[in-house]
Design a protein around this motif. Structure first.
Motif, PDB file in Angstrom:
ATOM      1  N   VAL A 101       9.131 -44.613 -72.926  1.00 42.39           N
ATOM      2  CA  VAL A 101      10.184 -45.632 -72.896  1.00 42.39           C
ATOM      3  C   VAL A 101      11.159 -45.384 -74.046  1.00 42.39           C
ATOM      4  O   VAL A 101      12.375 -45.480 -73.875  1.00 42.39           O
ATOM      5  N   GLU A 102      10.622 -45.014 -75.204  1.00 39.75           N
ATOM      6  CA  GLU A 102      11.479 -44.742 -76.359  1.00 39.75           C
ATOM      7  C   GLU A 102      12.456 -43.597 -76.084  1.00 39.75           C
ATOM      8  O   GLU A 102      13.637 -43.679 -76.423  1.00 39.75           O
ATOM      9  N   GLU A 103      11.966 -42.526 -75.463  1.00 39.49           N
ATOM     10  CA  GLU A 103      12.841 -41.386 -75.134  1.00 39.49           C
ATOM     11  C   GLU A 103      13.953 -41.821 -74.179  1.00 39.49           C
ATOM     12  O   GLU A 103      15.122 -41.461 -74.357  1.00 39.49           O
ATOM     13  N   LEU A 104      13.577 -42.586 -73.150  1.00 47.73           N
ATOM     14  CA  LEU A 104      14.576 -43.030 -72.181  1.00 47.73           C
ATOM     15  C   LEU A 104      15.585 -43.982 -72.814  1.00 47.73           C
ATOM     16  O   LEU A 104      16.790 -43.877 -72.561  1.00 47.73           O
ATOM     17  N   GLN A 105      15.122 -44.898 -73.650  1.00 47.80           N
ATOM     18  CA  GLN A 105      16.042 -45.818 -74.324  1.00 47.80           C
ATOM     19  C   GLN A 105      17.008 -45.061 -75.227  1.00 47.80           C
ATOM     20  O   GLN A 105      18.194 -45.386 -75.280  1.00 47.80           O
ATOM     21  N   GLU A 106      16.493 -44.058 -75.921  1.00 45.59           N
ATOM     22  CA  GLU A 106      17.344 -43.240 -76.790  1.00 45.59           C
ATOM     23  C   GLU A 106      18.434 -42.550 -75.971  1.00 45.59           C
ATOM     24  O   GLU A 106      19.601 -42.528 -76.361  1.00 45.59           O
ATOM     25  N   TYR A 107      18.063 -41.988 -74.814  1.00 51.21           N
ATOM     26  CA  TYR A 107      19.046 -41.310 -73.977  1.00 51.21           C
ATOM     27  C   TYR A 107      20.050 -42.308 -73.400  1.00 51.21           C
ATOM     28  O   TYR A 107      21.261 -42.054 -73.406  1.00 51.21           O
ATOM     29  N   LEU A 108      19.578 -43.451 -72.906  1.00 51.72           N
ATOM     30  CA  LEU A 108      20.488 -44.450 -72.339  1.00 51.72           C
ATOM     31  C   LEU A 108      21.462 -44.968 -73.395  1.00 51.72           C
ATOM     32  O   LEU A 108      22.650 -45.176 -73.110  1.00 51.72           O
ATOM     33  N   LYS A 109      20.991 -45.154 -74.609  1.00 54.34           N
ATOM     34  CA  LYS A 109      21.868 -45.580 -75.712  1.00 54.34           C
ATOM     35  C   LYS A 109      22.937 -44.519 -75.970  1.00 54.34           C
ATOM     36  O   LYS A 109      24.112 -44.830 -76.168  1.00 54.34           O
ATOM     37  N   TYR A 110      22.540 -43.246 -75.962  1.00 62.76           N
ATOM     38  CA  TYR A 110      23.465 -42.124 -76.148  1.00 62.76           C
ATOM     39  C   TYR A 110      24.522 -42.118 -75.046  1.00 62.76           C
ATOM     40  O   TYR A 110      25.723 -41.976 -75.316  1.00 62.76           O
ATOM     41  N   ASN A 114      29.904 -37.886 -61.138  1.00 65.89           N
ATOM     42  CA  ASN A 114      29.109 -37.406 -62.265  1.00 65.89           C
ATOM     43  C   ASN A 114      30.013 -37.303 -63.479  1.00 65.89           C
ATOM     44  O   ASN A 114      31.183 -36.950 -63.369  1.00 65.89           O
ATOM     45  N   ASN A 115      29.476 -37.607 -64.638  1.00 61.65           N
ATOM     46  CA  ASN A 115      30.226 -37.498 -65.887  1.00 61.65           C
ATOM     47  C   ASN A 115      29.784 -36.213 -66.576  1.00 61.65           C
ATOM     48  O   ASN A 115      28.783 -36.186 -67.291  1.00 61.65           O
ATOM     49  N   TYR A 116      30.542 -35.160 -66.341  1.00 64.27           N
ATOM     50  CA  TYR A 116      30.191 -33.853 -66.901  1.00 64.27           C
ATOM     51  C   TYR A 116      30.523 -33.734 -68.387  1.00 64.27           C
ATOM     52  O   TYR A 116      30.259 -32.709 -68.999  1.00 64.27           O
ATOM     53  N   GLY A 117      31.061 -34.814 -68.968  1.00 63.60           N
ATOM     54  CA  GLY A 117      31.342 -34.835 -70.399  1.00 63.60           C
ATOM     55  C   GLY A 117      30.150 -35.272 -71.234  1.00 63.60           C
ATOM     56  O   GLY A 117      30.228 -35.302 -72.457  1.00 63.60           O
ATOM     57  N   ILE A 118      29.052 -35.628 -70.580  1.00 58.53           N
ATOM     58  CA  ILE A 118      27.823 -36.019 -71.275  1.00 58.53           C
ATOM     59  C   ILE A 118      26.682 -35.171 -70.721  1.00 58.53           C
ATOM     60  O   ILE A 118      26.542 -35.019 -69.515  1.00 58.53           O
ATOM     61  N   GLU A 119      25.856 -34.656 -71.611  1.00 58.04           N
ATOM     62  CA  GLU A 119      24.770 -33.766 -71.221  1.00 58.04           C
ATOM     63  C   GLU A 119      23.721 -34.494 -70.376  1.00 58.04           C
ATOM     64  O   GLU A 119      23.344 -35.612 -70.688  1.00 58.04           O
ATOM     65  N   PRO A 120      23.227 -33.853 -69.307  1.00 55.75           N
ATOM     66  CA  PRO A 120      22.107 -34.398 -68.539  1.00 55.75           C
ATOM     67  C   PRO A 120      20.823 -34.399 -69.384  1.00 55.75           C
ATOM     68  O   PRO A 120      20.781 -33.799 -70.462  1.00 55.75           O
ATOM     69  N   TYR A 121      19.783 -35.035 -68.874  1.00 55.81           N
ATOM     70  CA  TYR A 121      18.519 -35.195 -69.601  1.00 55.81           C
ATOM     71  C   TYR A 121      17.376 -34.611 -68.788  1.00 55.81           C
ATOM     72  O   TYR A 121      17.275 -34.839 -67.585  1.00 55.81           O
ATOM     73  N   ASN A 122      16.492 -33.848 -69.440  1.00 53.76           N
ATOM     74  CA  ASN A 122      15.390 -33.178 -68.766  1.00 53.76           C
ATOM     75  C   ASN A 122      14.237 -33.039 -69.750  1.00 53.76           C
ATOM     76  O   ASN A 122      14.177 -33.731 -70.742  1.00 53.76           O
ATOM     77  N   ARG A 123      13.322 -32.142 -69.495  1.00 54.64           N
ATOM     78  CA  ARG A 123      12.192 -31.803 -70.345  1.00 54.64           C
ATOM     79  C   ARG A 123      11.149 -32.914 -70.438  1.00 54.64           C
ATOM     80  O   ARG A 123      10.575 -33.153 -71.485  1.00 54.64           O
ATOM     81  N   GLY A 124      10.915 -33.570 -69.315  1.00 54.90           N
ATOM     82  CA  GLY A 124       9.827 -34.542 -69.268  1.00 54.90           C
ATOM     83  C   GLY A 124       8.505 -33.822 -69.078  1.00 54.90           C
ATOM     84  O   GLY A 124       8.455 -32.622 -68.818  1.00 54.90           O
ATOM     85  N   GLY A 125       7.430 -34.542 -69.204  1.00 56.16           N
ATOM     86  CA  GLY A 125       6.115 -33.967 -68.964  1.00 56.16           C
ATOM     87  C   GLY A 125       5.739 -34.130 -67.505  1.00 56.16           C
ATOM     88  O   GLY A 125       6.312 -34.925 -66.779  1.00 56.16           O
ATOM     89  N   THR A 126       4.760 -33.343 -67.052  1.00 57.13           N
ATOM     90  CA  THR A 126       4.261 -33.450 -65.694  1.00 57.13           C
ATOM     91  C   THR A 126       2.795 -33.066 -65.662  1.00 57.13           C
ATOM     92  O   THR A 126       2.333 -32.296 -66.497  1.00 57.13           O
ATOM     93  N   GLY A 127       2.073 -33.614 -64.698  1.00 58.37           N
ATOM     94  CA  GLY A 127       0.658 -33.300 -64.570  1.00 58.37           C
ATOM     95  C   GLY A 127       0.416 -32.049 -63.761  1.00 58.37           C
ATOM     96  O   GLY A 127       1.128 -31.760 -62.815  1.00 58.37           O
ATOM     97  N   HIS A 128      -0.560 -31.267 -64.156  1.00 56.51           N
ATOM     98  CA  HIS A 128      -0.993 -30.074 -63.405  1.00 56.51           C
ATOM     99  C   HIS A 128      -2.500 -30.187 -63.205  1.00 56.51           C
ATOM    100  O   HIS A 128      -3.243 -29.914 -64.145  1.00 56.51           O
ATOM    101  N   PRO A 129      -2.997 -30.597 -62.091  1.00 59.02           N
ATOM    102  CA  PRO A 129      -2.247 -30.940 -60.878  1.00 59.02           C
ATOM    103  C   PRO A 129      -1.514 -32.270 -61.057  1.00 59.02           C
ATOM    104  O   PRO A 129      -1.800 -33.020 -61.987  1.00 59.02           O
ATOM    105  N   PRO A 130      -0.582 -32.549 -60.140  1.00 58.88           N
ATOM    106  CA  PRO A 130       0.175 -33.797 -60.224  1.00 58.88           C
ATOM    107  C   PRO A 130      -0.736 -35.018 -60.230  1.00 58.88           C
ATOM    108  O   PRO A 130      -1.786 -35.028 -59.612  1.00 58.88           O
ATOM    109  N   ILE A 131      -0.300 -36.033 -60.955  1.00 57.49           N
ATOM    110  CA  ILE A 131      -1.020 -37.301 -61.023  1.00 57.49           C
ATOM    111  C   ILE A 131      -0.476 -38.197 -59.922  1.00 57.49           C
ATOM    112  O   ILE A 131       0.694 -38.543 -59.916  1.00 57.49           O
ATOM    113  N   GLY A 132      -1.329 -38.552 -58.961  1.00 56.88           N
ATOM    114  CA  GLY A 132      -0.909 -39.406 -57.865  1.00 56.88           C
ATOM    115  C   GLY A 132      -0.704 -40.840 -58.310  1.00 56.88           C
ATOM    116  O   GLY A 132      -1.271 -41.270 -59.311  1.00 56.88           O
ATOM    117  N   TYR A 133       0.118 -41.572 -57.579  1.00 56.40           N
ATOM    118  CA  TYR A 133       0.343 -42.989 -57.906  1.00 56.40           C
ATOM    119  C   TYR A 133      -0.633 -43.863 -57.160  1.00 56.40           C
ATOM    120  O   TYR A 133      -0.868 -43.728 -56.009  1.00 56.40           O
TER     121      TYR A 133
END
Length: 140
Positions: free
Chosen positions: A55-64, A121-140
């Protein structure tokens, strides 16, 4: 008649676009039954299908995004999510796993199509990536 925007939830309350756990499980189940077998068969391995940020990472990006958008004259920016896949050459496992990235949207006040689902799309602001993922994927 135009598309009505959902009413906002009470401050600090549940947002109006929340879905039930049951609906989320159904969405994940349908994805897994109708898409993952074909995708995995096509690429030859079980691909990523869930991604994690704190949540902290997402809030930081949304604030940016809000700060940079305001400087650009964009009052109500949005976020669009895109599917992507890493090039095999840039993946430690050389498999080219799937990913998603967040892309800011919005146009300065007065420009056509400035908001909502059709916002550019606002190409003047960098997109956001580099999240974590499960191997194997974690089902919901």
């Amino acid at each position: 008649m135009g598309k009505e925007l959902p009413k906002k939830g009470k401050k600090g309350g549940k947002p109006k676009k929340c879905i039930s756990v049951e609906e989320a499980k159904e969405l994940q189940h349908v994805w897994c039954c109708t898409r993952t077998p074909e995708i995995d068969k096509c690429i030859g391995f079980e691909d990523a299908r869930e991604f994690h940020w704190s949540v902290e990472e997402l809030q930081e990006y949304l604030k940016y995004v809000k700060k940079k958008s305001k400087k650009q004259g964009i009052d109500n920016p949005g976020i669009r999510m895109y599917f992507g896949a890493y090039p095999e050459s840039k993946c430690k496992t050389k498999k080219g796993y799937a990913t998603i990235f967040l892309a800011p949207t919005g146009a300065p006040a007065g420009e056509m199509g400035k908001g909502g689902d059709s916002a550019p799309n606002n190409y003047g602001i960098e997109p956001y990536n580099r999240g974590g993922t499960g191997h194997p994927p974690i089902g919901y």
